[in-house]
Design an enzyme around this catalytic site. Structure first.
Site, short mmCIF file in Angstrom:
data_model
loop_
_atom_site.label_atom_id
_atom_site.label_comp_id
_atom_site.label_asym_id
_atom_site.label_seq_id
_atom_site.Cartn_x
_atom_site.Cartn_y
_atom_site.Cartn_z
N GLY A 33 0.85 -1.19 0.00
CA GLY A 33 0.00 0.00 0.00
C GLY A 33 0.88 1.23 0.00
O GLY A 33 2.11 1.14 0.17
N LEU A 34 0.26 2.38 -0.19
CA LEU A 34 1.00 3.63 -0.25
C LEU A 34 1.68 3.96 1.08
O LEU A 34 1.28 3.46 2.14
CB LEU A 34 0.05 4.77 -0.62
N SER A 35 2.69 4.81 1.03
CA SER A 35 3.31 5.33 2.25
C SER A 35 2.23 6.05 3.06
O SER A 35 1.45 6.83 2.52
CB SER A 35 4.42 6.31 1.87
N GLY A 36 2.15 5.75 4.34
CA GLY A 36 1.15 6.38 5.20
C GLY A 36 -0.19 5.69 5.20
O GLY A 36 -1.14 6.14 5.85
N SER A 37 -0.30 4.55 4.50
CA SER A 37 -1.59 3.86 4.42
C SER A 37 -1.93 3.13 5.72
O SER A 37 -3.10 2.84 5.98
CB SER A 37 -1.59 2.86 3.26
N SER A 40 2.47 -0.51 8.60
CA SER A 40 3.27 -0.82 9.79
C SER A 40 2.43 -0.75 11.07
O SER A 40 2.60 -1.57 11.98
CB SER A 40 4.45 0.16 9.90
N SER A 107 6.05 -1.82 -2.21
CA SER A 107 6.08 -2.78 -3.32
C SER A 107 5.03 -2.42 -4.37
O SER A 107 4.01 -3.10 -4.48
CB SER A 107 5.91 -4.22 -2.81
#
Length: 199
Positions: A33-37, A40, A107
């Protein structure tokens, strides 16, 4: 040189023996998924829940890996591919040891995720698409990267100056702008639990 390499895989404990020792099945849960989605954040919640259930788990996170084993890689298409290739090879070692492995990586292309799946093995690879919309990820801008990308300070930034291809057939899909963290964690844990022996 290749002719001087003599693997000892055939003399090591088998995966079955390791899994029997741990009482669990090794598997790869690949968060994309996008950064900030929220990849983590959800993975951290899943890790704690699995620990409470006695399931050994390991998180492989993009930022952690890039600060260590992949610190020599940038964000060109070639480096992104190598980043994922290395992580898939490391991840396979964890999976073959019987560990539930949570990989959190943007990814961004189907091709790059297909490569990871091929290295790890499709029967062990479960894809979680964290489908939080770009607008929400950019609103959060947890690391300040979107603002920098908009100013042209970060090149090849996924979602802004580089594309993101949504997975065609993820195991599950989670939108953290619509789901509470607890519910997101619950859905991933169920996916894992459903693929564990006697848990």
């Amino acid at each position: 040189m290749a002719e001087n390499i003599f693997p000892i895989y055939d003399r090591m404990l088998s995966r079955e023996e390791r899994e029997r020792q741990l009482g669990q099945r090794g598997m790869m849960v690949w968060f994309t998924g996008l950064s900030g989605s929220g990849k983590s954040t959800v993975a951290l919640g899943v890790e704690r829940e699995l620990a409470a259930r006695g399931i050994l788990c390991r998180i492989l996170d993009g930022d952690n890996i890039r600060a260590g084993i992949n610190s020599n890689l940038g964000f060109s298409e070639e480096d992104r591919r190598e980043n994922i290739r290395r992580i898939a090879e490391v991840g396979k070692l964890f999976v073959d040891t019987g560990i539930v492995t949570l990989a959190c990586f943007v990814s961004p292309t189907e091709e790059i995720r297909r490569m990871a799946r091929g290295i790890i093995g499709k029967e062990d690879f479960f894809e979680v698409f964290v489908s939080t919309p770009l607008e929400e990820c950019e609103r959060r801008d947890v690391k300040g990267l979107y603002a920098r990308a908009r100013r042209g300070e970060v090149k090849n930034f996924t979602g802004i100056s580089a594309p993101f291809e949504a997975p065609a057939n993820p195991s599950i899909c989670i939108d953290t702008s619509q789901l509470e963290l607890e519910e997101s964690v619950k859905r991933v844990v169920k996916l894992i639990q459903d693929n564990q022996p006697n848990k």
